[in-house]
Write a protein that holds these residues in place. Structure first.
Motif, PDB file in Angstrom:
ATOM      1  N   LEU A  10     -37.553-106.057  25.437  1.00 59.60           N
ATOM      2  CA  LEU A  10     -36.502-106.281  26.149  1.00 59.60           C
ATOM      3  C   LEU A  10     -37.466-104.827  27.375  1.00 59.60           C
ATOM      4  O   LEU A  10     -36.427-103.895  26.505  1.00 59.60           O
ATOM      5  CB  LEU A  10     -35.497-106.422  26.153  1.00 59.60           C
ATOM      6  CG  LEU A  10     -34.594-106.293  27.730  1.00 59.60           C
ATOM      7  CD1 LEU A  10     -35.240-107.533  28.950  1.00 59.60           C
ATOM      8  CD2 LEU A  10     -32.908-107.142  27.575  1.00 59.60           C
ATOM      9  N   VAL A  11     -37.633-104.627  28.240  1.00 57.83           N
ATOM     10  CA  VAL A  11     -38.417-103.002  29.242  1.00 57.83           C
ATOM     11  C   VAL A  11     -37.169-103.762  30.306  1.00 57.83           C
ATOM     12  O   VAL A  11     -37.138-104.634  31.359  1.00 57.83           O
ATOM     13  CB  VAL A  11     -39.260-103.192  28.827  1.00 57.83           C
ATOM     14  CG1 VAL A  11     -40.530-104.433  30.074  1.00 57.83           C
ATOM     15  CG2 VAL A  11     -39.391-101.409  29.839  1.00 57.83           C
ATOM     16  N   GLN A  12     -36.396-102.685  31.653  1.00 66.38           N
ATOM     17  CA  GLN A  12     -36.313-102.926  32.758  1.00 66.38           C
ATOM     18  C   GLN A  12     -38.119-102.535  33.405  1.00 66.38           C
ATOM     19  O   GLN A  12     -38.149-102.059  32.855  1.00 66.38           O
ATOM     20  CB  GLN A  12     -35.416-101.721  33.132  1.00 66.38           C
ATOM     21  CG  GLN A  12     -34.464-101.880  32.254  1.00 66.38           C
ATOM     22  CD  GLN A  12     -33.233-100.674  33.045  1.00 66.38           C
ATOM     23  OE1 GLN A  12     -33.446 -99.273  33.364  1.00 66.38           O
ATOM     24  NE2 GLN A  12     -32.172-100.726  33.071  1.00 66.38           N
ATOM     25  N   PRO A  13     -36.934-103.069  34.782  1.00 68.53           N
ATOM     26  CA  PRO A  13     -38.648-103.041  35.711  1.00 68.53           C
ATOM     27  C   PRO A  13     -39.001-101.897  35.912  1.00 68.53           C
ATOM     28  O   PRO A  13     -38.197-100.404  36.043  1.00 68.53           O
ATOM     29  CB  PRO A  13     -38.459-103.849  36.758  1.00 68.53           C
ATOM     30  CG  PRO A  13     -37.272-104.514  36.226  1.00 68.53           C
ATOM     31  CD  PRO A  13     -36.532-104.039  35.752  1.00 68.53           C
ATOM     32  N   GLY A  14     -40.210-101.555  35.880  1.00 71.37           N
ATOM     33  CA  GLY A  14     -41.312-100.135  35.927  1.00 71.37           C
ATOM     34  C   GLY A  14     -41.003 -99.198  34.439  1.00 71.37           C
ATOM     35  O   GLY A  14     -42.086 -98.121  34.179  1.00 71.37           O
ATOM     36  N   GLY A  15     -41.126-100.128  33.566  1.00 70.34           N
ATOM     37  CA  GLY A  15     -40.785 -99.656  32.267  1.00 70.34           C
ATOM     38  C   GLY A  15     -42.258 -99.996  30.912  1.00 70.34           C
ATOM     39  O   GLY A  15     -43.097-100.207  31.991  1.00 70.34           O
ATOM     40  N   SER A  16     -42.089 -99.322  30.025  1.00 67.96           N
ATOM     41  CA  SER A  16     -43.915-100.061  29.646  1.00 67.96           C
ATOM     42  C   SER A  16     -43.064-100.120  28.262  1.00 67.96           C
ATOM     43  O   SER A  16     -42.080-100.154  27.719  1.00 67.96           O
ATOM     44  CB  SER A  16     -44.307 -98.131  28.978  1.00 67.96           C
ATOM     45  OG  SER A  16     -44.706 -97.702  30.337  1.00 67.96           O
ATOM     46  N   LEU A  17     -44.219-100.778  27.672  1.00 63.87           N
ATOM     47  CA  LEU A  17     -44.834-101.237  26.345  1.00 63.87           C
ATOM     48  C   LEU A  17     -45.610-101.051  25.930  1.00 63.87           C
ATOM     49  O   LEU A  17     -46.959-101.649  26.589  1.00 63.87           O
ATOM     50  CB  LEU A  17     -44.140-102.692  25.950  1.00 63.87           C
ATOM     51  CG  LEU A  17     -42.576-103.119  26.212  1.00 63.87           C
ATOM     52  CD1 LEU A  17     -42.474-104.996  25.968  1.00 63.87           C
ATOM     53  CD2 LEU A  17     -41.829-102.407  24.888  1.00 63.87           C
ATOM     54  N   SER A  83     -45.085-100.264  34.491  1.00 57.64           N
ATOM     55  CA  SER A  83     -45.483 -99.982  35.403  1.00 57.64           C
ATOM     56  C   SER A  83     -44.835-101.569  35.134  1.00 57.64           C
ATOM     57  O   SER A  83     -45.192-103.022  36.293  1.00 57.64           O
ATOM     58  CB  SER A  83     -46.114-100.104  36.738  1.00 57.64           C
ATOM     59  OG  SER A  83     -46.318 -98.781  36.788  1.00 57.64           O
ATOM     60  N   LEU A  84     -44.558-102.270  34.637  1.00 55.46           N
ATOM     61  CA  LEU A  84     -44.173-103.607  33.919  1.00 55.46           C
ATOM     62  C   LEU A  84     -43.023-103.895  35.652  1.00 55.46           C
ATOM     63  O   LEU A  84     -41.782-103.558  35.978  1.00 55.46           O
ATOM     64  CB  LEU A  84     -43.082-103.694  33.356  1.00 55.46           C
ATOM     65  CG  LEU A  84     -44.702-103.530  31.456  1.00 55.46           C
ATOM     66  CD1 LEU A  84     -43.325-103.502  30.524  1.00 55.46           C
ATOM     67  CD2 LEU A  84     -45.392-104.982  31.396  1.00 55.46           C
ATOM     68  N   LYS A  85     -43.268-105.186  35.721  1.00 53.64           N
ATOM     69  CA  LYS A  85     -42.749-106.262  36.837  1.00 53.64           C
ATOM     70  C   LYS A  85     -41.737-107.292  36.013  1.00 53.64           C
ATOM     71  O   LYS A  85     -42.234-107.959  34.935  1.00 53.64           O
ATOM     72  CB  LYS A  85     -43.588-106.304  37.431  1.00 53.64           C
ATOM     73  CG  LYS A  85     -44.302-105.612  38.347  1.00 53.64           C
ATOM     74  CD  LYS A  85     -45.491-106.449  39.210  1.00 53.64           C
ATOM     75  CE  LYS A  85     -46.178-105.487  39.558  1.00 53.64           C
ATOM     76  NZ  LYS A  85     -46.846-104.870  40.143  1.00 53.64           N
ATOM     77  N   PRO A  86     -40.914-108.636  36.779  1.00 52.73           N
ATOM     78  CA  PRO A  86     -40.140-109.402  36.043  1.00 52.73           C
ATOM     79  C   PRO A  86     -41.124-110.167  35.911  1.00 52.73           C
ATOM     80  O   PRO A  86     -40.996-110.771  34.988  1.00 52.73           O
ATOM     81  CB  PRO A  86     -39.357-109.407  36.570  1.00 52.73           C
ATOM     82  CG  PRO A  86     -38.519-107.841  37.818  1.00 52.73           C
ATOM     83  CD  PRO A  86     -39.877-107.518  37.918  1.00 52.73           C
ATOM     84  N   GLN A 108     -43.188-111.436  22.194  1.00 54.74           N
ATOM     85  CA  GLN A 108     -42.179-112.000  23.731  1.00 54.74           C
ATOM     86  C   GLN A 108     -42.358-110.461  24.512  1.00 54.74           C
ATOM     87  O   GLN A 108     -41.678-109.766  23.832  1.00 54.74           O
ATOM     88  CB  GLN A 108     -40.782-112.558  23.983  1.00 54.74           C
ATOM     89  CG  GLN A 108     -40.036-112.364  25.078  1.00 54.74           C
ATOM     90  CD  GLN A 108     -40.578-113.997  25.590  1.00 54.74           C
ATOM     91  OE1 GLN A 108     -41.226-114.865  25.156  1.00 54.74           O
ATOM     92  NE2 GLN A 108     -40.206-113.354  26.843  1.00 54.74           N
ATOM     93  N   VAL A 109     -42.197-110.142  25.640  1.00 57.25           N
ATOM     94  CA  VAL A 109     -42.151-109.211  26.598  1.00 57.25           C
ATOM     95  C   VAL A 109     -41.371-109.802  27.601  1.00 57.25           C
ATOM     96  O   VAL A 109     -41.304-110.722  28.474  1.00 57.25           O
ATOM     97  CB  VAL A 109     -43.266-109.157  27.296  1.00 57.25           C
ATOM     98  CG1 VAL A 109     -43.359-107.507  28.345  1.00 57.25           C
ATOM     99  CG2 VAL A 109     -43.975-107.961  25.858  1.00 57.25           C
ATOM    100  N   THR A 110     -39.912-109.522  28.032  1.00 55.95           N
ATOM    101  CA  THR A 110     -39.506-109.376  28.744  1.00 55.95           C
ATOM    102  C   THR A 110     -38.704-108.437  29.922  1.00 55.95           C
ATOM    103  O   THR A 110     -38.786-107.822  29.797  1.00 55.95           O
ATOM    104  CB  THR A 110     -38.085-110.051  28.033  1.00 55.95           C
ATOM    105  OG1 THR A 110     -38.131-111.883  26.701  1.00 55.95           O
ATOM    106  CG2 THR A 110     -36.520-110.425  29.638  1.00 55.95           C
ATOM    107  N   VAL A 111     -39.453-108.658  31.492  1.00 59.95           N
ATOM    108  CA  VAL A 111     -38.663-107.394  32.691  1.00 59.95           C
ATOM    109  C   VAL A 111     -38.007-108.159  32.694  1.00 59.95           C
ATOM    110  O   VAL A 111     -37.911-108.822  34.038  1.00 59.95           O
ATOM    111  CB  VAL A 111     -40.041-107.147  32.670  1.00 59.95           C
ATOM    112  CG1 VAL A 111     -40.174-106.193  33.592  1.00 59.95           C
ATOM    113  CG2 VAL A 111     -41.393-106.839  32.195  1.00 59.95           C
ATOM    114  N   SER A 112     -36.631-106.576  32.747  1.00 65.90           N
ATOM    115  CA  SER A 112     -36.093-107.594  32.980  1.00 65.90           C
ATOM    116  C   SER A 112     -34.625-106.401  33.698  1.00 65.90           C
ATOM    117  O   SER A 112     -34.560-105.596  32.465  1.00 65.90           O
ATOM    118  CB  SER A 112     -34.811-108.416  32.409  1.00 65.90           C
ATOM    119  OG  SER A 112     -33.023-108.699  33.223  1.00 65.90           O
ATOM    120  N   SER A 113     -34.082-106.280  34.528  1.00 63.46           N
ATOM    121  CA  SER A 113     -32.043-105.275  34.472  1.00 63.46           C
ATOM    122  C   SER A 113     -31.381-105.539  34.263  1.00 63.46           C
ATOM    123  O   SER A 113     -30.337-105.347  33.615  1.00 63.46           O
ATOM    124  CB  SER A 113     -32.336-104.683  36.418  1.00 63.46           C
ATOM    125  OG  SER A 113     -32.153-105.700  36.799  1.00 63.46           O
TER     126      SER A 113
END
Length: 113
Positions: A10-17, A83-86, A108-113
């Motif tokens: 789980l990562v916030q928008p704008g984050g990296s994985l 620069s991950l997006k939802p 699983q990659v989840t991009v969410s604030s």
């Protein structure tokens, strides 16, 4: 053939994985490799691919944000996602074709604030 993905989360928008895929059962250095993803209700789509020599191709939706790379000495392929997006939220799969397509279990990659 076995493909094992890791690195999702789980990562916030704008984050990296950084996703990793460990491959076995193939002569890795001779095989093109790819990352796909599948979001709920959507078809599986190609995200990025890389030739044995390291030439990469990307889906338009990830160009400039994702980078695929490979380590032939360690039979591994990676996907650096910045620069991950939802809309990048999905189950990400490693893929190799050896007469037929082989897939890992997905990460699983989840991009969410």
């Amino acid at each position: 053939v076995q493909l094992v993905e890791s690195g999702g989360g789980l990562v916030q928008p704008g984050g990296s994985l950084r996703l990793s895929c460990a491959a076995s059962g193939i002569i890795f250095r001779f095989r093109p490799m790819a990352w796909y993803r599948q979001a709920p209700g959507n078809q599986r789509e190609l995200v990025a691919s890389i030739t044995p020599g390291g030439t990469a191709n990307y889906a338009d939706s990830v160009k400039g944000r994702f980078t695929i790379s490979r380590d032939n000495a360690n039979n591994a392929v990676y996907l650096q996602m910045n620069s991950l997006k939802p809309e990048d939220t999905a189950l990400y799969y490693c893929n190799v074709n050896k007469s037929t397509d082989y897939w890992g279990q997905g990460t699983q990659v989840t991009v969410s604030s």
